[in-house]
Scaffold this motif. Structure first.
Motif, PDB file in Angstrom:
ATOM      1  N   GLU A 178       0.824  -1.209   0.000  1.00 55.15           N
ATOM      2  CA  GLU A 178       0.000   0.000   0.000  1.00 55.15           C
ATOM      3  C   GLU A 178       0.859   1.261   0.000  1.00 55.15           C
ATOM      4  OE1 GLU A 178      -0.426  -2.675   2.044  1.00 55.15           O
ATOM      5  OE2 GLU A 178      -2.475  -2.741   2.841  1.00 55.15           O
ATOM      6  N   PHE A 179       1.915   1.257   0.815  1.00 52.28           N
ATOM      7  CA  PHE A 179       2.789   2.432   0.892  1.00 52.28           C
ATOM      8  C   PHE A 179       3.427   2.724  -0.463  1.00 52.28           C
ATOM      9  CE2 PHE A 179       6.886   4.462   1.515  1.00 52.28           C
ATOM     10  CZ  PHE A 179       6.572   5.525   2.358  1.00 52.28           C
ATOM     11  N   TYR A 180       3.879   1.686  -1.109  1.00 53.94           N
ATOM     12  CA  TYR A 180       4.511   1.863  -2.423  1.00 53.94           C
ATOM     13  C   TYR A 180       3.561   2.562  -3.390  1.00 53.94           C
ATOM     14  CZ  TYR A 180       6.252   0.684  -7.069  1.00 53.94           C
ATOM     15  OH  TYR A 180       6.664   0.762  -8.377  1.00 53.94           O
ATOM     16  N   TRP A 181       2.330   2.085  -3.461  1.00 53.29           N
ATOM     17  CA  TRP A 181       1.397   2.635  -4.441  1.00 53.29           C
ATOM     18  C   TRP A 181       0.938   4.049  -4.051  1.00 53.29           C
ATOM     19  CZ3 TRP A 181       1.263   1.022  -9.138  1.00 53.29           C
ATOM     20  CH2 TRP A 181       1.579  -0.316  -9.426  1.00 53.29           C
ATOM     21  N   LEU A 182       0.838   4.338  -2.758  1.00 50.08           N
ATOM     22  CA  LEU A 182       0.553   5.728  -2.357  1.00 50.08           C
ATOM     23  C   LEU A 182       1.691   6.636  -2.805  1.00 50.08           C
ATOM     24  CD1 LEU A 182      -0.921   5.206   1.230  1.00 50.08           C
ATOM     25  CD2 LEU A 182      -2.153   6.047  -0.793  1.00 50.08           C
ATOM     26  N   GLY A 183       2.919   6.130  -2.719  1.00 46.62           N
ATOM     27  CA  GLY A 183       4.054   6.907  -3.199  1.00 46.62           C
ATOM     28  C   GLY A 183       4.005   7.138  -4.697  1.00 46.62           C
ATOM     29  N   GLU A 184       3.635   6.093  -5.456  1.00 45.34           N
ATOM     30  CA  GLU A 184       3.548   6.238  -6.913  1.00 45.34           C
ATOM     31  C   GLU A 184       2.451   7.224  -7.306  1.00 45.34           C
ATOM     32  OE1 GLU A 184       5.850   4.389  -9.175  1.00 45.34           O
ATOM     33  OE2 GLU A 184       6.622   4.648  -7.141  1.00 45.34           O
ATOM     34  N   ILE A 185       1.332   7.178  -6.587  1.00 43.14           N
ATOM     35  CA  ILE A 185       0.249   8.129  -6.867  1.00 43.14           C
ATOM     36  C   ILE A 185       0.721   9.555  -6.631  1.00 43.14           C
ATOM     37  CG2 ILE A 185      -1.991   8.947  -6.018  1.00 43.14           C
ATOM     38  CD1 ILE A 185      -2.705   5.971  -5.536  1.00 43.14           C
ATOM     39  N   ASN A 186       1.457   9.777  -5.550  1.00 45.46           N
ATOM     40  CA  ASN A 186       1.952  11.122  -5.266  1.00 45.46           C
ATOM     41  C   ASN A 186       3.009  11.558  -6.271  1.00 45.46           C
ATOM     42  OD1 ASN A 186       0.915  12.498  -2.634  1.00 45.46           O
ATOM     43  ND2 ASN A 186       1.027  10.320  -2.132  1.00 45.46           N
ATOM     44  N   THR A 221      -7.579   2.895  -5.806  1.00 43.39           N
ATOM     45  CA  THR A 221      -6.515   2.671  -6.791  1.00 43.39           C
ATOM     46  C   THR A 221      -5.435   1.767  -6.224  1.00 43.39           C
ATOM     47  OG1 THR A 221      -6.942   4.856  -7.735  1.00 43.39           O
ATOM     48  CG2 THR A 221      -4.836   3.816  -8.276  1.00 43.39           C
ATOM     49  N   VAL A 222      -5.055   2.005  -4.979  1.00 45.26           N
ATOM     50  CA  VAL A 222      -4.051   1.167  -4.320  1.00 45.26           C
ATOM     51  C   VAL A 222      -4.506  -0.285  -4.292  1.00 45.26           C
ATOM     52  CG1 VAL A 222      -3.012   0.647  -2.074  1.00 45.26           C
ATOM     53  CG2 VAL A 222      -3.022   3.002  -2.926  1.00 45.26           C
ATOM     54  N   ARG A 223      -5.753  -0.492  -3.884  1.00 49.69           N
ATOM     55  CA  ARG A 223      -6.264  -1.861  -3.800  1.00 49.69           C
ATOM     56  C   ARG A 223      -6.290  -2.530  -5.168  1.00 49.69           C
ATOM     57  NH1 ARG A 223      -9.825   0.655   0.170  1.00 49.69           N
ATOM     58  NH2 ARG A 223     -11.315   1.098  -1.494  1.00 49.69           N
TER      59      ARG A 223
END
Length: 502
Positions: free
Chosen positions: A30-38, A111-113
């Motif tokens: 989850e952390f990885y994808w939140l980072g990619e979104i940002n 989106t993360v999920r």
């Protein structure tokens, strides 16, 4: 049946014990994808004029330092937007929240999920393909191995073991189709839909989807986080359930042999396949069959649990959205498939014993009725009644098919015609033809049905199965390649923003 929470606990234990995802570092959690979104927000919103180009490099630098710090052992990797953002503010200042324009935790977490489950489905596809390939190879090896097949738990007809296996392959191919269809519905980006109905900020949703490796966007903003987000885990649970049902059916078919004193199919002893009873030295318990079947039961319970948790709740509730629970369903299915693959590689098949079992029973008796109808135009029900009377006499007198007196067959045939008021008297099958008709090997060789076990059809179906496996492998490579290429492009373009901070 296991309780839903018990099943999840069992699957989560498997997930924790399993090796890390077969992905390139860093881990795509989850952390990885939140980072990619940002990162994508920083690049896109700068280019689109939604983020001040003078601020963007400093925000990007803070985000970059935060993401790198999180890669260190023991570092915090928050899984929610509200716990991720404070670390970002600490690293880049409160101005970093400008990235949040036109976003919500609803569309971000949806989106993360979707991104995580998309990766998990590709992992599942690889394991499903591996089991199918093992089964196809085993089927090719046993094209000429003739064994009993069973219906209603009773020996019914002879069949090629290879043909039997290709029947299971057909079921797994449908599972692969379901997986690809589920993936296509999951491969849509919710980003930019915010909570319910979008935003006044002119976000470039298509570009965001492209950077995150999605094939397209979710079309309806309300659907994105309120309907699809709760529906798709149920579809994945149904897919896992279908695969587990196929695994359980195969395992139970093998298990029935363990109740026999002289089985024609067993697991090779040792290597964790079997274990000796603590009290009864003659027993070799099929531990691998039991553990894999138990795993299948946990998968089914948890898969059905997705429906139960999604049932009778208003749109938008989080009950069925847990990444941990949903990923555990897939991880458990992968572990079950690994067990199934071990079973297939550990099978010991005795063709001579299988043929002996066929010849000790009357599984070829239907062929007598078929030949009498096809070749001698006798109504099928008359031929069926004749064959049934032969079997009754044989079982009452403990006579095997190979030893049945031809004169007795002639007598029963005459009696059958009289009983059913059919003209004629003599059994048209000569003794040699009567015995050949009861030969299990000849029955398989002489089948003409498309999709049957005869050599020509087996060669065709084996070739088709291999072709489908190659296509399935290519499909997976293309999807994974598209995601990796998209993320690499995001890193490259984010790096350009970072360069301006120096």
């Amino acid at each position: 049946m296991l309780g839903t929470r018990t099943a999840f606990a069992a699957l989560l234990a498997v997930a924790c014990a399993a090796p890390a995802n077969a992905q390139s570092a860093p881990k795509r959690d989850e952390f990885y994808w939140l980072g990619e979104i940002n990162k994508a927000s920083a690049v896109i919103n700068t280019d689109e004029g939604l983020l001040d180009p003078a601020l963007a490099p400093r925000i990007a630098a803070g985000l970059d330092s935060m993401l790198k710090a999180a890669e260190k052992p023991g570092a915090k990797r928050p899984t929610l937007v509200i716990t991720f953002e404070p670390l970002l503010i600490e690293a880049a200042g409160v101005e970093a929240t400008l990235l949040h324009a036109g976003r919500s935790s609803q569309d971000m977490l949806a989106t993360v999920r979707a991104a995580i489950m998309r990766d998990e489905l590709l992992r599942l596809d690889e394991r499903l393909r591996k089991v199918t390939a093992t089964m196809v190879a085993l089927a090719e090896k046993h094209v000429g191995t003739i064994v009993p097949n069973y219906t209603n738990g009773v020996a019914a007809q002879p069949n090629s073991y290879g043909h039997y296996l290709l029947g299971h392959v057909a079921g797994l191919d449908r599972d692969a189709q379901r997986l690809r269809e589920a993936f296509a519905r999951l491969d849509r980006s919710p980003m930019g839909t915010t909570v319910l109905n979008g935003t006044s900020w002119p976000l470039n949703r298509n570009r965001m989807a492209s950077y995150l490796g999605f094939a397209e966007t979710v079309d309806n903003a309300y659907d994105a986080a309120q309907i699809a987000a709760a529906e798709l885990p149920v579809e994945v649970g149904a897919l896992a359930t279908s695969i587990a049902l196929h695994a359980g059916a195969f395992i139970e078919d093998v298990m029935t042999q363990y109740a026999q004193p002289r089985p024609w199919i067993l697991l090779a002893e040792g290597d964790g396949n079997t274990y000796v009873s603590s009290a009864m030295p003659q027993k070799r318990n099929p531990g691998l069959l039991n553990s894999t079947r138990s795993q299948a039961s946990s998968v089914i319970t948890a898969g059905i649990g997705r429906v139960i948790q999604a049932h009778n709740i208003p749109p938008g509730m989080s009950d069925v959205k847990s990444v941990r629970d949903n990923a555990a369903v897939i991880t458990g299915t992968i572990a079950m498939l690994d067990g199934w693959d071990r079973i297939l590689n550990g099978l010991v098949i005795d063709p001579a014993r299988a043929l002996e079992e066929l010849n000790s029973d009357w599984t070829a008796s239907q062929e007598v009725a078929d030949v009498l109808m096809r070749k001698y135009k006798l109504p099928f029900r008359v031929g069926h009644h004749f064959a049934s009377e032969v079997v009754d006499y044989a079982k009452a007198n403990n006579i095997r098919p190979t030893d049945f007196p031809y004169a007795e067959a002639q007598r029963i045939y005459k009696a059958t015609l009289k009983e059913m008021n059919v003209t004629g008297s003599e059994l048209p099958l000569g003794e040699a033809e009567f015995r050949a008709t009861l030969d299990p090997v000849a029955i398989i060789r002489n089948r003409t049905t498309a999709g049957g076990p005869q050599p020509a059809e087996m060669a065709r179906m084996l070739a088709l199965a291999k072709q489908k496996l190659a296509q399935q492998e290519q499909w997976t490579k293309e999807r994974r390649g598209r995601i990796d290429t998209a993320l690499a492009a995001l890193d490259r373009d984010f790096g350009k923003v970072l360069e301006r901070a120096k």
